[in-house]
Structure formats: structure tokens, C-alpha cells
Design an enzyme around this catalytic site. Structure first.
Site, mmCIF file in Angstrom:
data_model
loop_
_atom_site.group_PDB
_atom_site.id
_atom_site.type_symbol
_atom_site.label_atom_id
_atom_site.label_comp_id
_atom_site.label_asym_id
_atom_site.label_seq_id
_atom_site.Cartn_x
_atom_site.Cartn_y
_atom_site.Cartn_z
ATOM 1 N N CYS B 24 16.675 -75.666 -7.116
ATOM 2 C CA CYS B 24 16.534 -74.714 -8.294
ATOM 3 C C CYS B 24 15.250 -74.513 -9.005
ATOM 4 O O CYS B 24 14.746 -73.589 -9.665
ATOM 5 C CB CYS B 24 17.571 -75.264 -9.204
ATOM 6 S SG CYS B 24 19.019 -74.845 -8.959
ATOM 7 N N CYS B 98 22.825 -81.253 -10.066
ATOM 8 C CA CYS B 98 22.001 -80.378 -10.787
ATOM 9 C C CYS B 98 23.014 -79.568 -11.768
ATOM 10 O O CYS B 98 23.947 -78.962 -11.503
ATOM 11 C CB CYS B 98 21.698 -79.444 -9.784
ATOM 12 S SG CYS B 98 20.657 -77.973 -10.463
ATOM 13 N N ASP B 333 60.042 -34.145 12.001
ATOM 14 C CA ASP B 333 61.194 -34.794 11.808
ATOM 15 C C ASP B 333 61.692 -35.756 12.859
ATOM 16 O O ASP B 333 61.312 -35.266 14.015
ATOM 17 C CB ASP B 333 62.388 -34.002 11.283
ATOM 18 C CG ASP B 333 62.266 -33.152 10.121
ATOM 19 O OD1 ASP B 333 62.664 -32.184 9.676
ATOM 20 O OD2 ASP B 333 61.395 -33.609 9.005
#
Lengths: 177, 518
Positions: B24, B98, B333
């Protein structure tokens, strides 16, 4: 294939079940035939014993305006679920038919559900109703209220056999129609 | 070596004090080199400590050092010396998790976790040669990131410098950089930015779920109520609220830097998803007792089998897909045959575990389908793109189809009575929604064209009618009239009651998919 008039079952025979309501609102012989499709949609027609179809009667007028505030012609449905269709109970009037002999007849819904369409072709050509009451002379198409058990829609309606029994009884009693 | 600069020094110090993990720290120093994050935790830590213990001096630090600031040297952060900034290595709280990434960039960046992810992928037995890694993080990480950024901003603002939030490296990117090398190695595949195979790694952190809640009070319009019991604190909503909220308001409601936690994130199961594969072709239907799609009413199967199931079954098993979607250019159909070249169709195979097939293998699949049943036949089977499938539905009103119908007439006819049919061109008809489909279609009037007709006399009450019509025409209703709701109809033209006994589709005139020569 045979050279004969006999044929395979008709469109109605193949897809529809015939149901009947007789003597609507106590009026003698005013019989309706409800054609119920296998997909539950119902077509309201005059039964062959209805007075309008007897004795060479002619139609003077067909009116879908059943009250001041309600005309079946104004019916509008939209979308797959047919929203907006006028709601009908069994004795909701669909139209009033006046014959040339001034006799007036009201045609009723016979089932509970939503009105999808009324037959406008008979307004222009009333003879259709006399010549082909079970097909091109139909009165209205209705989507019944009960969706799952189409049987509950037809409660109170007669089967073809039961209808024929009613006719037989009438003939024996010689009721005028 | 890390490319840290003079100006980063105070940031590093401040973040380490707050208990941030080393990755970080690198992120907030805008270190954008992937390799930096792949290094081991200890390695990075050592170098960071070395970095901050240096004086602001004329000697440049390692690889960088082009800058010589004129600022007076900062208070130096000394290792193990109590200073007003606080000690860097002393554990100020019990946990070493952290407070910004909640552990995502700590233990989860170790090779062991990467191997865990890879093994989970291997277990699911996908075939692929590349993959894209996606990471989903809990929404509260955005809040903590924002808090940490404000904390750092305050510090450097005093030095008239500026750190844009966009310059900070995102947790997601740092994580991917750290692990993708190992994952790619384990799986023998390239980890790319885009790939048809997606490996998803997710994290959650129940302990801090309420971190976001204050945003609902400060920025209520960012959070829309959800229908099911899902949380309204979606990542997008939280990010939006963080963009709107003022620094001052945020600081009042949330600590800057963020508080430490007792637990780290937990990893969710690794999931894999392969983008859909599309197989197209044309099918013939030879049975008059086969629906195109399964015929089920009220949970009960009304007729066994269906065209789509017969086609999809071998595909599902070869591609090892989870499911399929079948679509085609129109439908016939149950009781109608499809002859000629057949009707175009496309099958979307969902999450196929195997997606690569060569021409021969597809040919083989086509054979398998054709051998499985004599009720259908498939041709031109091929893999196509998703975009190509729209060709099937395009121009639906302009396309034409040809039919052959066995007609019964009530009145007796001679062959001369049929001649006029061949002279009718582009007959306009208006079809109200047929009663037989009215339960599932809106009520409407459809204008259609009968382009041409021809006939073959059979006997006094029967003939074969061939028609070429605009797509979307209901043939059965054109023949019997559907209570007069299709006008004009064959009964009108022939002036007799008529009915349709059999119908065949002779051709569907669409030139897609491309023909594959045998």
C-alpha cells in the site's frame, strides 16, 4: 383420398370445446355457444337454437353500445397480458340485436373474464351472423379470468351432450322459440 | 530497485506509522512497475526502511535521485527512536493487518495463495490458453482508501505538492501485478487484459461492513433501494458517494487514517467463467409430432422431445457447457415439417469448459446429431460470433418463406378452378393475431403479403397449394380464415369453406449461416 364431403375434423373440432348456456336470463331458447380454445381463450357465438337464427329472421341492427357509458367498440387491450380490456361477468351484455320483426335480443358474455375484441364485421354485414354463426359471425372473444383451471370457467356451462338433452326436452314440450 | 523519490519520503513514513502494509505504501507513492509488487514482503519492507532512514542529502538514492530539493530536511524518522512522528517498527496496535487493504496485499500476494487459486481453476477442468483475472473487493475498501488518501494529502499539501487520487495505484491492480505471474505459470496460460476465460477472485470482510453505512446519511441519493435483500452499499454506489462527499464532512464521520482491524479479508471461492460459444446451422424437421421447444404445461411434459433438445444435447456434452439458449429464424408448429435447406438456428452454449474445435470436429458433431434421430437433420454446423447471430433475426419483415399445404375444400372443385391462383401476385392480407396464439401475443393486426401461389389438383375436394409469403405470415389462418379475422383468406378467394390438412415449410429464404460444403 376419397371423393366425398366427409372430411377430417374442422378447425373448431380440432382446437375448441363447445360449451353452452341455455335460456339466458330466463328467456326461453336464448341459447349461447361458447367455443373454448385449448389455450383457454373463448369465442362467444349464438347457439344454433337461438331465436335469431330461426324462421328466416333478418337483422335490422346490431348495437355494441350497451349503456350510456359503455360501448364494447371502445374496448382496447394492450400488451401480452391484454391490459385495459373491459371486465365481464357472466351476465354482462355484449350487444343488442334488433331483428326486422322488431324483436330485440341481448347477447351475454356467459363467462367471467376480460373482453379482447367484438366482431365488427357483423356491423357491416349482419348476414354473416345468420349464415355463419359459429365462425365468421362470432360475437366476441374473451380471455377468461381463471388461468390455471379452465374447468372453473366452464362451471355452470353445459356440455354438448347436456345441451342436446335440453333441446330434446324442449321438442317434447313443444316450446315455441 | 524501487524508484522512490525524495518527495515520497514523508509519505512512506506517515503510512508505515499508520500501520499500512508495504505494498500500500508503494501504491501511494505511485510506483507503477509490476515487478515491484511481486517482490517478497520482507524485501520491500527492508528497502522502505532503508529509504526513510536516509537523510535528505546530496547523495542520490539508488536508481532515482534526480531531484534535489531545496527544502530543509524533514524531521527524520529514526528506527527505534521515539520521535514525535512515532516509531516506525513499533507495533502500535496488536494486529499487523493493513488498515487500507485489509490484508489483500499482504499474505494473499504470497505464492501459496496464487497456487491455491490455480489449483481451484485446474479442478474445474477448463481448456484455455489465456485468461483474464478479475478481482472483487469489498466496498468498504474504497472508504478506507479514501481515508488514507486524505491523510496523505494533508501531509503533502503542507509541502505544496499534490497527489491526485487517480495517480495512486489501485489495490486491484497491485494485487493482479503481484499474483498473475505465478498464476500464469501454474496454469500454463497467459494472463491478459482480455480473454474469453475469466478467473474471478473475491474477498470479503464482514468485520468492517458497517464502515460504509455513514455514507447513506451524508449522501442518501447515491443509494437506491434494492428489491431483494441485497445490500444497498454496492461498490459503485459507495464510489459515487465518495466522489460527492466533501473532505471535511468525510473526516468528521470517518477516521483518517483508517483504524486497524482484528481480522483480515477472507477469500471467496475462485470461480471461472468462459464466455459463451455460438454454434449456428440449419435444421430440417421431418416429424409431425415434434415441437421446436419443449412443450410443458403446468410442469407437465405434453410431448416427448424437441428440436432444440435434439440439437443441443451432443453440443452440451462435447463443449462441456452448463446450459444453452436456442434461437432460430422463425418457428414451425409441432405438426409442420421443415424441408428444403432447413431453418437457420443458433445455439448459445453457456460457460463451455472446452471452446476450441476445428472444422473436422464440428463436422463430426453434425454427424452425431444426425445419427441420433431421424426426426431432424442438421447442416452447415459451424462456430460463429455473437454478433453474427443477429443476421438470423435481421430483416424479418423483408425475408420470404415458401410453403406447401394440403387443402380441403367443402365445395367440389375441378383443376380449372385452381388456375386463377397462379395469377395472384403480392396479395395484401390483414391478419389479426390468430386465436391460437392470442393467449401469449398482443392483439394486433398484421399486414402481410402473399407473393405468389401455385396449385396441384389432387381430387374434387383436395389440392396442394404452394405459396411464397412474407416472413411472419400465419399460413393456417390464411387458409381457413380464423373466424374471418384474416382477410382476405383462401375461403374468400375460392368462395368455399376450406381447411388445411397438412403444412410443410419448403424454404426459409435467408442466406445465413454460410453454407459449408460437404
Amino acid at each position: 383420398m376419397e371423393d366425398s364431403e366427409k372430411k377430417a375434423p374442422s378447425v373448431i373440432d380440432r382446437y375448441f370445446t363447445r360449451w353452452y348456456r341455455t335460456d339466458l336470463k330466463g328467456k326461453s331458447c336464448e341459447d349461447h355457444c361458447i367455443l373454448q380454445h385449448s389455450n383457454r381463450i373463448c369465442v362467444i357465438t349464438l347457439a344454433e337454437s337461438h331465436p335469431i337464427l330461426q324462421n328466416g329472421r333478418k337483422i335490422k341492427n346490431i348495437n355494441y353500445q350497451i349503456s350510456d357509458g359503455c360501448s364494447r367498440l371502445k374496448n382496447k387491450v394492450s400488451g401480452k397480458s391484454k391490459r385495459g380490456g373491459q371486465f365481464l361477468t357472466e351476465f354482462a351484455p355484449l350487444c343488442r340485436i334488433t331483428c326486422t320483426d322488431e324483436q330485440e335480443y341481448t347477447i351475454f358474455s356467459c363467462i367471467r373474464g376480460r373482453l379482447l375484441e367484438v366482431n365488427e364485421a357483423i356491423l357491416n354485414k349482419p348476414d354473416l351472423l345468420l349464415e355463419k354463426p359459429s365462425t365468421e359471425g362470432y360475437i366476441a372473444v374473451i380471455l377468461p379470468k381463471f388461468e390455471e383451471k379452465s374447468k372453473s370457467v366452464t362451471e355452470g356451462l353445459l356440455t354438448r351432450e347436456q345441451y342436446e338433452e335440453v333441446l330434446t326436452k324442449r321438442n317434447q314440450q313443444e316450446e315455441p322459440c | 530497485m524501487l524508484s522512490l523519490k525524495e518527495k515520497d519520503r514523508p509519505i512512506v513514513g506517515k503510512l508505515l506509522c499508520a500501520g499500512c502494509c508495504v505494498r500500500c505504501v508503494l501504491r501511494f507513492c505511485c510506483v507503477g512497475t509490476c515487478s515491484a509488487y511481486r517482490r517478497s514482503y520482507e524485501d520491500i519492507h527492508k528497502e522502505l526502511l532503508a529509504f526513510i532512514s536516509e537523510e535528505s542529502s546530496p547523495q542520490p538514492h539508488d536508481a532515482s535521485g534526480e531531484e534535489k530539493t531545496d527544502e530543509p530536511p524533514n524531521k527524520r524518522l529514526r528506527i527505534d527512536e521515539g520521535s514525535t512522528e512515532g516509531s516506525v517498527t513499533a507495533a502500535q496496535t496488536d494486529s499487523d493487518i493493513c488498515p487500507v487493504c485489509l490484508g489483500v496485499l499482504q499474505d494473499f500476494c504470497d505464492p501459496t495463495f496464487a497456487k491455491q487459486v490455480s489449483d481451484a481453476v485446474k479442478n474445474q477442468q477448463y481448456e484455455f490458453d489465456s485468461l483474464v483475472l478479475t478481482v472483487s473487493l469489498p466496498a468498504q475498501l474504497s472508504v478506507r482508501e479514501h481515508s488514507c488518501w486524505l491523510h496523505v494529502k494533508k501531509e503533502i499539501r503542507e509541502k505544496s505538492m499534490c497527489l491526485g487520487k487517480e495517480d495512486v495505484i489501485q489495490v486491484k491492480d497491485a494485487f493482479k501485478w503481484a499474483v498473475q505471474g505465478k498464476i500464469g505459470q501454474e496454469l500454463g496460460a497467459a494472463v491478459l487484459a482480455n480473454s474469453s476465460c475469466e478467473v474471478s477472485v473475491g474477498f470479503m470482510h464482514p468485520e468492517t461492513e458497517e464502515d460504509c453505512h455513514f455514507l447513506a446519511n451524508t449522501c442518501p441519493d447515491c443509494f437506491k433501494p434494492t428489491k431483494n435483500k441485497a445490500s444497498i452499499f454496492t461498490r459503485m454506489a459507495v464510489v459515487k458517494a465518495l466522489e460527492k462527499i466533501s473532505e471535511e464532512k468525510f473526516s468528521r464521520h470517518y477516521p483518517c487514517p483508517p483504524k486497524k482491524t482484528n481480522t483480515r479479508c477472507t477469500a471467496l471461492d475462485t470461480t471461472c467463467l468462459h464466455t459463451s460459444v455460438f454454434i449456428a446451422g440449419r435444421y430440417n424437421k421431418f416429424s409431425r409430432e415434434l415441437p421446436q421447444t419443449p412443450w410443458v404445461i403446468d410442469g407437465e411434459r405434453r410431448m416427448e422431445g424437441s428440436v432444440e433438445e435434439l440439437i443441443a444435447a451432443p453440443l452440451l456434452s462435447s463443449f462441456r457447457a452448463d446450459g444453452f439458449n436456442f434461437s432460430s429464424s422463425g418457428r414451425e408448429d409441432v405438426d409442420v415439417r421443415t424441408l428444403g435447406n432447413g431453418r437457420p438456428f443458433a445455439v448459445e452454449l453457456l460457460n463451455p469448459h472446452r471452446a476450441k474445435f476445428n472444422r473436422t470436429e464440428i463436422k463430426q458433431l453434425q454427424e452425431t446429431i444426425n445419427q441420433s434421430s431421424d426426426k431432424i437433420r442438421v447442416r452447415d454446423l459451424q462456430i460463429v460470433t455473437r454478433e453474427a447471430t443477429s443476421r438470423m433475426k435481421e430483416g424479418e419483415e423483408e425475408k420470404t418463406k415458401t410453403y406447401s399445404a394440403l387443402i380441403w375444400t367443402q365445395k367440389a372443385i375441378e383443376s380449372t378452378d385452381l388456375e386463377f391462383l397462379a395469377n395472384i401476385k403480392d396479395l395484401k392480407i390483414a391478419q389479426k393475431t390468430p386465436l391460437r396464439v392470442l393467449h401469449r401475443r398482443p392483439l394486433a393486426v398484421r399486414p402481410r403479403l402473399i407473393h405468389s401461389m401455385s396449385s396441384i389438383y389432387l381430387d374434387r375436394h383436395h389440392f396442394t397449394l404452394k405459396l411464397c409469403t412474407q416472413a411472419g405470415t400465419y399460413i393456417k389462418e390464411f387458409v381457413h380464415g380464423d373466424f374471418g379475422r384474416t382477410k382476405p383468406n383462401l375461403c374468400d378467394l375460392m368462395k368455399t369453406n376450406a381447411d388445411i390438412l397438412e403444412l410443410d415449410v419448403e424454404s426459409v429464404d435467408i442466406d445465413w449461416p454460410p453454407a459449408i460444403p460437404d
